[in-house]
Design a protein around this motif. Structure first.
Motif, short mmCIF file in Angstrom:
data_model
loop_
_atom_site.label_atom_id
_atom_site.label_comp_id
_atom_site.label_asym_id
_atom_site.label_seq_id
_atom_site.Cartn_x
_atom_site.Cartn_y
_atom_site.Cartn_z
N GLY A 94 0.82 -1.22 0.00
CA GLY A 94 0.00 0.00 0.00
C GLY A 94 0.85 1.26 0.00
N LEU A 97 2.31 1.52 -3.49
CA LEU A 97 1.27 1.95 -4.43
C LEU A 97 1.00 3.44 -4.29
CD1 LEU A 97 -1.00 1.28 -6.47
CD2 LEU A 97 -2.44 0.77 -4.50
N SER A 98 0.93 3.93 -3.06
CA SER A 98 0.71 5.36 -2.83
C SER A 98 1.83 6.20 -3.42
CB SER A 98 0.59 5.64 -1.33
OG SER A 98 -0.51 4.94 -0.79
N LEU A 101 1.57 6.30 -7.26
CA LEU A 101 0.54 7.25 -7.71
C LEU A 101 1.01 8.69 -7.55
CD1 LEU A 101 -2.62 5.46 -6.31
CD2 LEU A 101 -1.96 5.69 -8.71
N VAL A 116 -5.59 5.17 -10.72
CA VAL A 116 -5.73 4.51 -9.42
C VAL A 116 -6.25 3.09 -9.61
CG1 VAL A 116 -6.98 4.54 -7.22
CG2 VAL A 116 -6.06 6.67 -8.16
N ARG A 117 -7.28 2.93 -10.45
CA ARG A 117 -7.84 1.59 -10.70
C ARG A 117 -6.80 0.67 -11.34
NH1 ARG A 117 -12.37 4.69 -12.01
NH2 ARG A 117 -11.93 4.55 -14.23
N TRP A 119 -3.47 0.79 -11.11
CA TRP A 119 -2.44 0.40 -10.16
C TRP A 119 -3.01 -0.44 -9.02
CZ3 TRP A 119 2.43 -0.15 -10.85
CH2 TRP A 119 3.05 0.55 -11.87
N LEU A 120 -4.26 -0.23 -8.67
CA LEU A 120 -4.89 -1.05 -7.65
C LEU A 120 -5.03 -2.49 -8.14
CD1 LEU A 120 -5.97 -0.92 -4.82
CD2 LEU A 120 -8.20 -0.33 -5.74
N ARG A 121 -5.42 -2.67 -9.40
CA ARG A 121 -5.48 -4.03 -9.98
C ARG A 121 -4.10 -4.67 -9.98
NH1 ARG A 121 -8.84 -1.57 -13.88
NH2 ARG A 121 -7.14 -1.59 -15.37
N ARG A 122 -3.09 -3.91 -10.35
CA ARG A 122 -1.72 -4.46 -10.36
C ARG A 122 -1.27 -4.84 -8.96
NH1 ARG A 122 1.27 -0.36 -14.65
NH2 ARG A 122 0.24 -1.19 -16.50
N ALA A 123 -1.61 -4.02 -7.98
CA ALA A 123 -1.24 -4.32 -6.59
C ALA A 123 -1.93 -5.58 -6.10
CB ALA A 123 -1.58 -3.13 -5.69
N LEU A 124 -3.21 -5.72 -6.45
CA LEU A 124 -3.93 -6.94 -6.04
C LEU A 124 -3.32 -8.18 -6.69
CD1 LEU A 124 -7.60 -5.62 -6.06
CD2 LEU A 124 -6.19 -6.21 -4.07
#
Length: 174
Positions: A94, A97-98, A101, A116-117, A119-124
């Motif tokens: 997290g 990821l922050s 961004l 955001v979406r 990178w959030l998918r990539r992080a998941l």
């Protein structure tokens, strides 16, 4: 040359940018705080918040590796393999990821929801191997595992990460 005005936040900085900077500082500290009641060495306790603050100030700088390595190194050096390790992985990802961004532009630039979406998918996706690795490590009996196993596993992981980075890098130079 820019004159310092003594302000914590530059004029025009958006609320999402402020929130992301706060996460870059707070998440590694929270990951380290999960170690309580065992208290990490004073050097780690001081270095994590300081390096996280430097990382929040310049999110695209290499200083970002310092809080991540210190926290992950502390957990690895103490051989903790309970549920907290999974939470630490989520918190450190997290923070990363922050910072990613934030690195897309100045604080005055609004954060793009599509970015955001993405990178959030990539992080998941990056979290998918965490529970598998955690279960694997929990299943290895330290008394039966040969001493070279951990070094070999770390070397193979590093090689795979480098190969993945090489294969997924954009082809802007070709």
């Amino acid at each position: 040359m820019m004159a310092t005005t003594g302000r914590l936040v530059a004029p025009g900085t958006t609320r999402p940018a402020i929130a992301l900077r706060a996460l870059v500082i707070a998440l590694p500290c929270l990951a380290l705080a999960l170690a309580i009641p065992q208290v990490p060495h004073w050097f780690v306790l001081v270095s994590v918040p300081l390096s996280a603050a430097a990382w929040a100030r310049t999110p695209d700088h290499a200083v970002g590796i310092v809080p991540l390595v210190l926290v992950a190194g502390w957990w690895a050096a103490h051989g903790v393999v309970d549920w907290r390790v999974l939470v630490v992985a989520v918190l450190l990802l997290g923070a990363h990821l922050s910072a990613v961004l934030l690195s897309y532009g100045p604080g005055t630039l609004p954060v793009d929801p599509r970015l955001v979406r993405l990178w959030l998918r990539r992080a998941l996706l990056a979290l998918v191997p965490a529970p598998v690795a955690w279960l694997s490590v929990r299943g290895i009996d330290p008394a039966l595992a040969p001493s070279w196993l951990w070094l070999a596993a770390a070397s193979a992981t590093a090689a795979l990460l480098l190969a993945t980075a090489r294969l997924t890098r954009s082809g802007s130079s070709s």
